[in-house]
Structure formats: structure tokens, C-alpha cells
Design a protein around this motif. Structure first.
Motif, PDB file in Angstrom:
ATOM      1  N   ARG A 178      49.645 -46.114  35.572  1.00 46.46           N
ATOM      2  CA  ARG A 178      50.209 -46.303  36.908  1.00 46.46           C
ATOM      3  C   ARG A 178      49.597 -47.515  37.601  1.00 46.46           C
ATOM      4  O   ARG A 178      50.213 -48.111  38.487  1.00 46.46           O
ATOM      5  N   ASN A 181      49.532 -53.720  36.348  1.00 46.41           N
ATOM      6  CA  ASN A 181      50.282 -54.684  37.163  1.00 46.41           C
ATOM      7  C   ASN A 181      51.254 -55.455  36.278  1.00 46.41           C
ATOM      8  O   ASN A 181      51.203 -56.687  36.174  1.00 46.41           O
ATOM      9  N   GLU A 182      52.148 -54.721  35.624  1.00 41.51           N
ATOM     10  CA  GLU A 182      53.137 -55.346  34.754  1.00 41.51           C
ATOM     11  C   GLU A 182      54.320 -54.395  34.565  1.00 41.51           C
ATOM     12  O   GLU A 182      54.210 -53.186  34.802  1.00 41.51           O
ATOM     13  N   PRO A 183      55.466 -54.927  34.143  1.00 39.69           N
ATOM     14  CA  PRO A 183      56.657 -54.084  33.967  1.00 39.69           C
ATOM     15  C   PRO A 183      56.433 -53.001  32.907  1.00 39.69           C
ATOM     16  O   PRO A 183      55.724 -53.219  31.925  1.00 39.69           O
ATOM     17  N   VAL A 184      57.047 -51.852  33.148  1.00 39.91           N
ATOM     18  CA  VAL A 184      56.953 -50.727  32.213  1.00 39.91           C
ATOM     19  C   VAL A 184      58.362 -50.215  31.927  1.00 39.91           C
ATOM     20  O   VAL A 184      59.178 -50.068  32.843  1.00 39.91           O
ATOM     21  N   PHE A 185      58.652 -49.971  30.666  1.00 41.32           N
ATOM     22  CA  PHE A 185      59.928 -49.333  30.325  1.00 41.32           C
ATOM     23  C   PHE A 185      59.714 -48.405  29.142  1.00 41.32           C
ATOM     24  O   PHE A 185      58.709 -48.494  28.430  1.00 41.32           O
ATOM     25  N   GLY A 203      55.153 -56.914  29.197  1.00 35.65           N
ATOM     26  CA  GLY A 203      55.099 -55.584  29.797  1.00 35.65           C
ATOM     27  C   GLY A 203      54.652 -54.523  28.826  1.00 35.65           C
ATOM     28  O   GLY A 203      54.079 -54.815  27.766  1.00 35.65           O
ATOM     29  N   LEU A 221      57.401 -43.023  35.516  1.00 37.54           N
ATOM     30  CA  LEU A 221      56.756 -44.322  35.650  1.00 37.54           C
ATOM     31  C   LEU A 221      57.693 -45.449  35.213  1.00 37.54           C
ATOM     32  O   LEU A 221      57.806 -46.482  35.883  1.00 37.54           O
ATOM     33  N   ALA A 222      58.392 -45.243  34.093  1.00 34.42           N
ATOM     34  CA  ALA A 222      59.324 -46.255  33.594  1.00 34.42           C
ATOM     35  C   ALA A 222      60.504 -46.443  34.534  1.00 34.42           C
ATOM     36  O   ALA A 222      60.920 -47.577  34.809  1.00 34.42           O
ATOM     37  N   LYS A 224      60.637 -46.092  37.664  1.00 35.13           N
ATOM     38  CA  LYS A 224      60.244 -46.810  38.876  1.00 35.13           C
ATOM     39  C   LYS A 224      60.059 -48.301  38.615  1.00 35.13           C
ATOM     40  O   LYS A 224      59.943 -49.092  39.547  1.00 35.13           O
ATOM     41  N   SER A 225      60.009 -48.665  37.336  1.00 36.37           N
ATOM     42  CA  SER A 225      59.768 -50.056  36.975  1.00 36.37           C
ATOM     43  C   SER A 225      61.022 -50.669  36.337  1.00 36.37           C
ATOM     44  O   SER A 225      61.966 -50.997  37.044  1.00 36.37           O
ATOM     45  N   ARG A 226      61.043 -50.796  35.004  1.00 38.30           N
ATOM     46  CA  ARG A 226      62.165 -51.474  34.348  1.00 38.30           C
ATOM     47  C   ARG A 226      63.158 -50.531  33.693  1.00 38.30           C
ATOM     48  O   ARG A 226      64.145 -50.986  33.110  1.00 38.30           O
TER      49      ARG A 226
END
Length: 260
Positions: A178, A181-185, A203, A221-222, A224-226
Motif C-alpha cells: 500500500r 509509490n508506483e502503479p499497481v495492477f 509498476g 489495491l489494484a 485503486k491504481s491501474r
């Protein structure tokens, strides 16, 4: 090396296993362009042809005079004999019984600025296979959940072909993910199809459990990101092995940036 006479005087079972080992050593040498000793080779196949229980395998070497200076020709011939002997012993070859291409460890490894997270992946075989694929595609680091199989497990290490020692890896808690500081998918069913998914330039990719898929915490978590990427499937099983799926995803992801 053991003399041919001594080799063929060994008791049944021991003899075959020793022959298989010698053939494997020759294959490794040939994969690097090194030819075995020609006199020993001829004497070996002559003895193999005369050995009653192994004569059919010796026949495979009767045409060695043709192309015997060609390492690839010899390697294919020896590989065939070795696997016929393995089959005769009633043993099914595993990944680590195969002689692969020479290690290019001296060559510079191109690093792709991405990490992967193994979310409760239980099979050492899958973990090893993922490490092997990750090394090929230049993954920079592999993060593991507490429940993921140990990369140091013998089956994982063997399946990875040594790649568990080449890629940095560590175990992390979900809280650390969490804070990245990078994209997560994530790779999971029900997401954006592969050909429509927009990959980040760098990412973290989350791979889920073989039984339960990506955990709700990691999925949240994914999302909320990518988001989530999905490989379209057309059969009834709709269950692609996680290590195979990872290879498909990495081919597309790295291809967009490493080959650009």
C-alpha cells in the motif's frame, strides 16, 4: 572418465544410470561447441551395440561417421539415446533432466522497471517457473506474501533453472504494498482484456493464488491504481496455469517498452 570396459561391466541399473550421466555430460559439452573424444565415442557406441540389453540403442549411433564433427548433429543423436534409456528405466524425465542451451550469464541482463508480487502462490513448481520467466523478461524484483512457497525449495530452485538466485526477492506484508509509490495492477478474471489494457511504463503486477486467485486486499489495491488485466479464454476450463498466464502478460507488458 571411466573406461568403456569398466562402464559396461557395471551391474544392471547402475550401468544404465552411469551411461545416462555420461551422455548428459556430453550434451552439456556439445551445447558449448565442445566435441567429445572421438576415440572414446566410437568405442562407447561399439560397446553399446554389442551389449545385449542395450544393442538397440547402440544402433542409433551407427551413422555417427556422418556429421560426427557437427556438435548439433551429435547432440541430437546423443539426446535421443539418453531419453530412450531414461524411458527404458521407467523414469519420466523432469525439467531438471533436460540439457538446456548454454548459460549466457556473462551477457548484460536488461532490467525492466517492474516488480511482481506473488500472492499466496503455493506450488514450488509455479514459483520456480515464475522466477525463470521473470528473469527472461528482465523483472527487477519479486515480492512474496507470507504464504507463498519458498523459492529456496528444491523443486522451485530446480524448476527455475537457477533463476531464484539471480533475481532479488523478499517477503513483504500487504501494508508495504500500500505504501509503494508506483502503479499497481493485478492479473485476474473479470478485468480489462489483454489487448485493451493500458500497461504502465513501470509498476507492480500481482499474481494470485492457484486456488483462490488474487486476495480481496490485493484486488482492492489494484483497483485503486491501474486495475485488473484479463487474458481472454475460450475453453470450458477457464483455468490457465498462473506461471503460463504470467508469461503471456509479461510478453505484452515488456514488449511495449523494452522493444520500443
Amino acid at each position: 572418465m571411466i573406461t568403456v570396459r569398466k562402464l559396461f561391466s557395471l551391474k544392471d541399473g547402475t550401468r544404465e544410470r552411469k551411461i545416462i550421466k555420461i551422455l548428459g555430460e556430453w550434451e552439456r559439452e556439445l551445447s558449448e561447441g565442445v566435441l567429445p573424444d572421438s576415440l572414446y565415442l566410437k568405442e562407447f557406441f561399439r560397446a553399446l551395440t554389442q551389449e545385449q540389453t542395450l544393442s538397440s540403442y547402440g544402433d542409433l549411433g551407427t551413422d555417427l561417421s556422418v556429421g560426427s564433427e557437427d556438435p548439433l548433429f551429435l547432440r541430437r543423436k546423443i539426446n535421443h539415446i539418453r531419453h530412450e534409456l531414461i524411458k527404458a528405466l521407467g523414469v519420466s524425465p523432469a525439467e531438471w533432466d533436460l540439457i538446456h542451451r548454454p548459460d549466457l550469464s556473462g551477457a548484460e541482463r536488461k532490467i525492466f522497471p517492474c516488480k511482481i508480487y506473488l500472492d499466496e502462490i503455493r506450488s514450488p513448481f509455479n514459483v520456480g517457473s515464475i522466477f525463470r520467466t521473470a528473469e527472461c523478461f528482465g523483472v527487477s524484483e519479486i515480492l512474496l506474501s507470507a504464504g507463498t512457497a519458498d523459492p529456496g525449495h528444491l523443486r522451485a530452485s530446480r524448476t527455475s533453472m537457477g533463476c531464484t538466485e539471480r533475481i532479488p526477492w523478499r517477503r513483504v506484508e500487504i501494508e508495504e504494498l500500500r505504501n509503494l509509490n508506483e502503479p499497481v495492477f493485478a492479473m485476474e478474471l473479470g478485468g480489462v482484456e489483454l489487448d485493451q489494457f493500458i500497461f504502465p511504463e513501470q509498476g507492480l503486477l500481482i499474481l494470485g493464488s492457484e486456488e483462490l486467485g488474487v486476495s480481496p486486499e490485493c484486488l482492492a489495491l489494484a483497483e485503486k491504481s491501474r486495475g485488473v488485466v484479463t487474458i481472454p479464454l475460450y475453453g470450458n476450463k477457464t483455468s490457465l496455469n498462473v506461471s503460463v498466464s504470467f508469461g503471456i502478460i509479461m510478453n505484452d507488458w515488456s514488449g511495449e517498452f523494452l522493444l520500443a
